[in-house]
Scaffold this motif. Sequence first.
Motif, PDB file in Angstrom:
ATOM      1  N   TYR A  13     -54.674 -55.046 -18.142  1.00 54.76           N
ATOM      2  CA  TYR A  13     -54.730 -55.130 -16.685  1.00 54.76           C
ATOM      3  C   TYR A  13     -53.313 -55.196 -16.094  1.00 54.76           C
ATOM      4  CZ  TYR A  13     -55.805 -57.350 -12.183  1.00 54.76           C
ATOM      5  OH  TYR A  13     -55.887 -57.679 -10.848  1.00 54.76           O
ATOM      6  N   PHE A  17     -51.189 -52.323 -14.051  1.00 52.55           N
ATOM      7  CA  PHE A  17     -50.606 -52.577 -12.730  1.00 52.55           C
ATOM      8  C   PHE A  17     -49.127 -52.177 -12.704  1.00 52.55           C
ATOM      9  CE2 PHE A  17     -49.571 -54.323  -8.741  1.00 52.55           C
ATOM     10  CZ  PHE A  17     -48.415 -55.068  -8.878  1.00 52.55           C
TER      11      PHE A  17
ATOM     12  N   SER B  77     -48.475 -50.014  -1.948  1.00 53.39           N
ATOM     13  CA  SER B  77     -49.051 -51.140  -1.200  1.00 53.39           C
ATOM     14  C   SER B  77     -50.520 -51.352  -1.571  1.00 53.39           C
ATOM     15  CB  SER B  77     -48.905 -50.925   0.300  1.00 53.39           C
ATOM     16  OG  SER B  77     -49.460 -49.694   0.663  1.00 53.39           O
ATOM     17  N   THR B  79     -51.952 -50.537  -4.441  1.00 52.28           N
ATOM     18  CA  THR B  79     -52.021 -51.055  -5.814  1.00 52.28           C
ATOM     19  C   THR B  79     -51.811 -52.564  -5.809  1.00 52.28           C
ATOM     20  OG1 THR B  79     -51.096 -48.963  -6.572  1.00 52.28           O
ATOM     21  CG2 THR B  79     -51.129 -50.764  -8.151  1.00 52.28           C
ATOM     22  N   LEU B  80     -50.860 -53.009  -5.014  1.00 54.61           N
ATOM     23  CA  LEU B  80     -50.596 -54.448  -4.912  1.00 54.61           C
ATOM     24  C   LEU B  80     -51.796 -55.174  -4.303  1.00 54.61           C
ATOM     25  CD1 LEU B  80     -48.438 -56.647  -5.283  1.00 54.61           C
ATOM     26  CD2 LEU B  80     -47.707 -56.213  -2.935  1.00 54.61           C
ATOM     27  N   ALA B  82     -54.877 -54.158  -4.359  1.00 53.71           N
ATOM     28  CA  ALA B  82     -55.971 -54.092  -5.343  1.00 53.71           C
ATOM     29  C   ALA B  82     -55.777 -55.117  -6.453  1.00 53.71           C
ATOM     30  CB  ALA B  82     -56.052 -52.690  -5.922  1.00 53.71           C
ATOM     31  N   LEU B  83     -54.549 -55.461  -6.754  1.00 59.42           N
ATOM     32  CA  LEU B  83     -54.267 -56.478  -7.767  1.00 59.42           C
ATOM     33  C   LEU B  83     -54.798 -57.840  -7.315  1.00 59.42           C
ATOM     34  CD1 LEU B  83     -52.599 -57.155 -10.415  1.00 59.42           C
ATOM     35  CD2 LEU B  83     -50.782 -57.828  -8.847  1.00 59.42           C
TER      36      LEU B  83
END
Lengths: 282, 167
Positions: A13, A17, B77, B79-80, B82-83
């Motif tokens: 994960y 990322f 932005s 991706t962040l 979604a994290l």
Amino acid sequence: MQGLLDFLKKYSYGLLFILLEGVSLLLLFRFNLYQGSVWFTSANAVSGRVLEWESDFLSYITLGERNKELMQKNLVLEQRVRALTELLDRAGHDSTYTELRQKELLADFSMVPAEVVGNSVNKHNNYLTINKGELDGVRPEMGVVCGTGVVGIVYQASSHYAIVMPLLNGKSNISCRVRGTDYFGYLRWEGGHPLYASLGDIPRHARLKEGMTVETSGFSAVFPAGLFVGKVTKVENSEDGLSYKLQVNLSTDFARLRDVCVLTTPNRVEIDSLQQKIETEK
Amino acid sequence: MMQSFFSRLLWAFILLVFQGLVFNHIHFFGYATPVIYVYILCLQPLNTSRWAWLLWGFAVGLGSDFFSETPGLGAASMTLTALCAPQLLRLFTPKDCLEDMVPGYRTLGGWKYIGYVTLLVLLQEASVMMLEVFSFFSALDMLYTYLGSSALSIVLILALERMRGNK
């Protein structure tokens, strides 16, 4: 291998990322002008700082070696400076030419070498003491020279020593001329700097300039003509304004004078006997 | 599950098209521009795997970049966002809910859903702003833009959810 796979599985994960964010940021800084320029500026600053640290570290490590090299270069340069200074000194006093010329001029003279055992340069009337006297053939009124030029005239002589009145004496009065002209005058020292004297009574119609050589005129039996005395550094008017007074940079450094030669005039005996005859007749 | 996947894919496409063709050209008072593609993250069920969250966020963000000609900005932005989205969802999710629950007014409750959407949008807008500006040169203008865009986006997303929920 299994450990690696387990690790990748556990943190898949986070790694995903990082990968996706990395790709996004790469696109952002690569294809957007503003963000790209900000990145470029910051990266430059960071990489510049890192390179500076690296350079400091490397230069610190090689400090010992560079120190040795600098020391060696320093020694070589010091030697060179010393040699150049001597060369300059000789060139300024024209000593090489002076020595040769002196040899020519003094070919008919016999010389008594002597050493200066007593000296002064800070009085108004300075005297030298040399370690040769009457037993060595030294008599008063004899000229004294050194390797670089004229020193003075023997004032008094005892059996083993003699007192010389040098140029740096208020009573000294040596007839000199400006080389290349027929203009002559009397060289006097008026006190002050031990390297400068004045040549007065030069007529005002004389065409003179700084740098001209001053030599003995030969109008006395003490010194032959042409012995190097110094160079003209200034042309001034005399006090009465009727003639020129030349400031002469003396070629002889009286403060460091050690080895001199007394000129035993070849006609000295004849002159002595004539003087004795006159006194006897008186 | 596949139906759900294609349904979300369709939503993503629609959101991106509307974002690129309509909402990117809206600037209320010169400050507020709504960002509705964040809604795709609000459609992810609770049991979505974490890597799927990331891939959805990255893909939708990249898609929005094609329309706005800012390669990487939306992708980074989103991706962040979604994290952080799964953790934010768990904050508002009741403990006894179903695993495949899709967040909404009915499943989370009105205020909780509004809170969830608000946090997502605020996070998304903040990351977009930071990556876009890279400085605090005109802090007040930035604040107006941030608050205005966020407010408008939240309102639109809540309206969309109301529409989807009434079907």
